[in-house]
Every structure is written in C-alpha cells, then in structure tokens.
Design a protein around this motif. Structure first.
Motif, PDB file in Angstrom:
ATOM      1  N   SER A  33       0.823  -1.212   0.000  1.00  0.00           N
ATOM      2  CA  SER A  33       0.000   0.000   0.000  1.00  0.00           C
ATOM      3  C   SER A  33       0.855   1.260   0.000  1.00  0.00           C
ATOM      4  O   SER A  33       0.427   2.305  -0.497  1.00  0.00           O
ATOM      5  CB  SER A  33      -0.943   0.012   1.213  1.00  0.00           C
ATOM      6  N   ASP A  34       2.080   1.181   0.535  1.00  0.00           N
ATOM      7  CA  ASP A  34       2.965   2.349   0.533  1.00  0.00           C
ATOM      8  C   ASP A  34       3.315   2.746  -0.905  1.00  0.00           C
ATOM      9  O   ASP A  34       3.405   3.939  -1.217  1.00  0.00           O
ATOM     10  CB  ASP A  34       4.255   2.050   1.309  1.00  0.00           C
ATOM     11  N   LEU A  35       3.504   1.761  -1.772  1.00  0.00           N
ATOM     12  CA  LEU A  35       3.789   2.051  -3.175  1.00  0.00           C
ATOM     13  C   LEU A  35       2.576   2.654  -3.870  1.00  0.00           C
ATOM     14  O   LEU A  35       2.684   3.590  -4.650  1.00  0.00           O
ATOM     15  CB  LEU A  35       4.236   0.778  -3.900  1.00  0.00           C
ATOM     16  N   ASP A  36       1.402   2.082  -3.587  1.00  0.00           N
ATOM     17  CA  ASP A  36       0.187   2.579  -4.227  1.00  0.00           C
ATOM     18  C   ASP A  36      -0.136   4.006  -3.797  1.00  0.00           C
ATOM     19  O   ASP A  36      -0.598   4.817  -4.596  1.00  0.00           O
ATOM     20  CB  ASP A  36      -0.999   1.664  -3.895  1.00  0.00           C
ATOM     21  N   GLU A  37       0.106   4.306  -2.531  1.00  0.00           N
ATOM     22  CA  GLU A  37      -0.292   5.596  -1.969  1.00  0.00           C
ATOM     23  C   GLU A  37       0.708   6.713  -2.230  1.00  0.00           C
ATOM     24  O   GLU A  37       0.367   7.885  -2.098  1.00  0.00           O
ATOM     25  CB  GLU A  37      -0.509   5.455  -0.461  1.00  0.00           C
ATOM     26  N   CYS A  38       1.949   6.368  -2.590  1.00  0.00           N
ATOM     27  CA  CYS A  38       2.959   7.417  -2.725  1.00  0.00           C
ATOM     28  C   CYS A  38       2.776   8.205  -4.016  1.00  0.00           C
ATOM     29  O   CYS A  38       2.318   7.689  -5.030  1.00  0.00           O
ATOM     30  CB  CYS A  38       4.374   6.839  -2.645  1.00  0.00           C
ATOM     31  N   ALA A  39       3.145   9.497  -3.934  1.00  0.00           N
ATOM     32  CA  ALA A  39       3.138  10.366  -5.121  1.00  0.00           C
ATOM     33  C   ALA A  39       4.537  10.484  -5.705  1.00  0.00           C
ATOM     34  O   ALA A  39       4.724  11.069  -6.771  1.00  0.00           O
ATOM     35  CB  ALA A  39       2.608  11.750  -4.743  1.00  0.00           C
ATOM     36  N   GLY A  40       5.532   9.941  -5.012  1.00  0.00           N
ATOM     37  CA  GLY A  40       6.925   9.957  -5.448  1.00  0.00           C
ATOM     38  C   GLY A  40       7.716   8.991  -4.596  1.00  0.00           C
ATOM     39  O   GLY A  40       7.242   8.533  -3.545  1.00  0.00           O
ATOM     40  N   LEU A  41       8.928   8.667  -5.042  1.00  0.00           N
ATOM     41  CA  LEU A  41       9.742   7.660  -4.359  1.00  0.00           C
ATOM     42  C   LEU A  41      11.198   8.085  -4.299  1.00  0.00           C
ATOM     43  O   LEU A  41      11.768   8.524  -5.304  1.00  0.00           O
ATOM     44  CB  LEU A  41       9.638   6.321  -5.108  1.00  0.00           C
TER      45      LEU A  41
END
Length: 203
Positions: free
Chosen positions: A68-76
């Motif tokens: 979910s952290d990947l889905d929710e992030c706007a950048g990495l």
C-alpha cells in the motif's frame, strides 16, 4: 500532517546506519516543501540461510514497507548501500516482487530519486545509483538527479553526484556525513518534493 497531503515514500535498506541517515536527510528536504509529507520505510534483510526469517515488525527504526505504501505514494526516494557496485540484495529482492505494481502501472509517471552509501571512496557509488534507476525506469517512473546548479557537486570530496545523493562511510562505517553530502541529500529531497508539488497541483 494533513491526511490529504501527497506522500513521498523514502524507502531504503541500511545495515550500519549510513543509508538510514541519508534517508532522514532526504525526508527533511521533502518536508521542507509545504503540503508534502515524507513516509520512511525499510525492507527486511535477505538471509543466506533459507530457514531464517525476519520478525514482522523491526526491532528498531523504520517500519517495513507494504504494498500500500507504493500505491499511496506520489513519489519515491530509493536508497541502498553499495554491494560490489550494485544495490543490496534486500532492495533487489523487494523490487523483484513488484510485478503487480508493474502490471497495474501504479508507479507510472511518479517522480523518483536514488541514494547510496559506500565503504570506500571509489566503491561504486555511481554504478549503484544507476542500478537502482533501471527497475524504476521499467516502472515508468520519472527518474531525476541533481543539477550542477548545486555548487556542492563541484566541491564535495566524498559523496554526492548528479545521479543522486551518496555518502562515503569509510571501511569501518564511522565517517560522519560531510556538510556537502548533507546539503546534497536535503536538496535531492526538496527537488523531489517540489516536482511532486507541481504535478499534484499543491499550492
């Protein structure tokens, strides 16, 4: 922190703490941009012993990353220590398991940066940063580095380069992060956050 603020995921693996310190500096740069929040997460270590397992919750430090952290992030912001000029196995193992995100395109169009720490000055900082960029490009992410408008790129005598933030930790992993390395790590986080703010229409 507002629940509606865009979140930038700062994801890293760190064995001796240097990469974690870079992650914290990048998060500091991210949160210097109003309306953007940083979420710091780590990946479990990979063991050479097949029976070994990590606990569900780390004993200390950042929580483990979830899908979910990947889905929710706007950048990495992705960080790893150098292993023979490449990312650590723990980071590679995690990335190898992101086929679902690749198929759904959940990371496509999101900005990304990379960072690393090495034990020796010429231990493969640039090749490690480049190795981490490759899977992000396959995900369709907008991979960024640091422009030479940052004067520290010309004055640093340890880490920091146009491909991303880096640190020379020394053979005993006890070299402190230099002022140039700090400034470049914060600048990288800020640049990522400013890009997310523009893309997300944050005012």
């Amino acid at each position: 922190m507002k629940a509606s603020n865009p979140i930038i995921l700062v994801l890293f693996y760190s064995r001796h703490g240097a990469t974690r310190k870079l992650a914290e500096l990048i998060a500091q740069g991210i949160e210097s941009v109003p309306g953007i929040d940083a979420r710091i997460r780590t990946v479990p270590a990979v063991s050479t012993v097949a029976e070994a397992v990590e606990p569900d919750v780390p004993a200390k430090g950042a929580p483990y990353v979830e899908r979910s952290d990947l889905d929710e992030c706007a950048g990495l912001a992705l960080g790893s220590p150098t292993r023979f000029g490449n990312m650590a196995a723990s980071v590679k193992y995690f990335l190898d398991g992101t086929a679902t995100e690749w198929l759904s395109g959940s990371l496509t169009g999101k900005p990304a940066v990379v960072f690393t720490s090495t034990g020796s000055l010429h231990g493969g900082q640039e090749s490690t940063l480049l190795s981490m960029m490759i899977p992000l490009l396959h995900h369709g992410m907008l991979v960024m580095g640091l422009p030479y408008s940052h004067p520290e790129l010309m004055t640093t005598e340890s880490g920091g380069g146009p491909y991303g933030a880096s640190h020379w930790a020394g053979l005993d992993n006890n070299r402190p992060i230099s002022e140039d390395e700090k400034k470049l790590a914060v600048a990288l986080g800020r640049r990522l956050a400013e890009t997310v703010a523009r893309l997300e229409g944050v005012r």
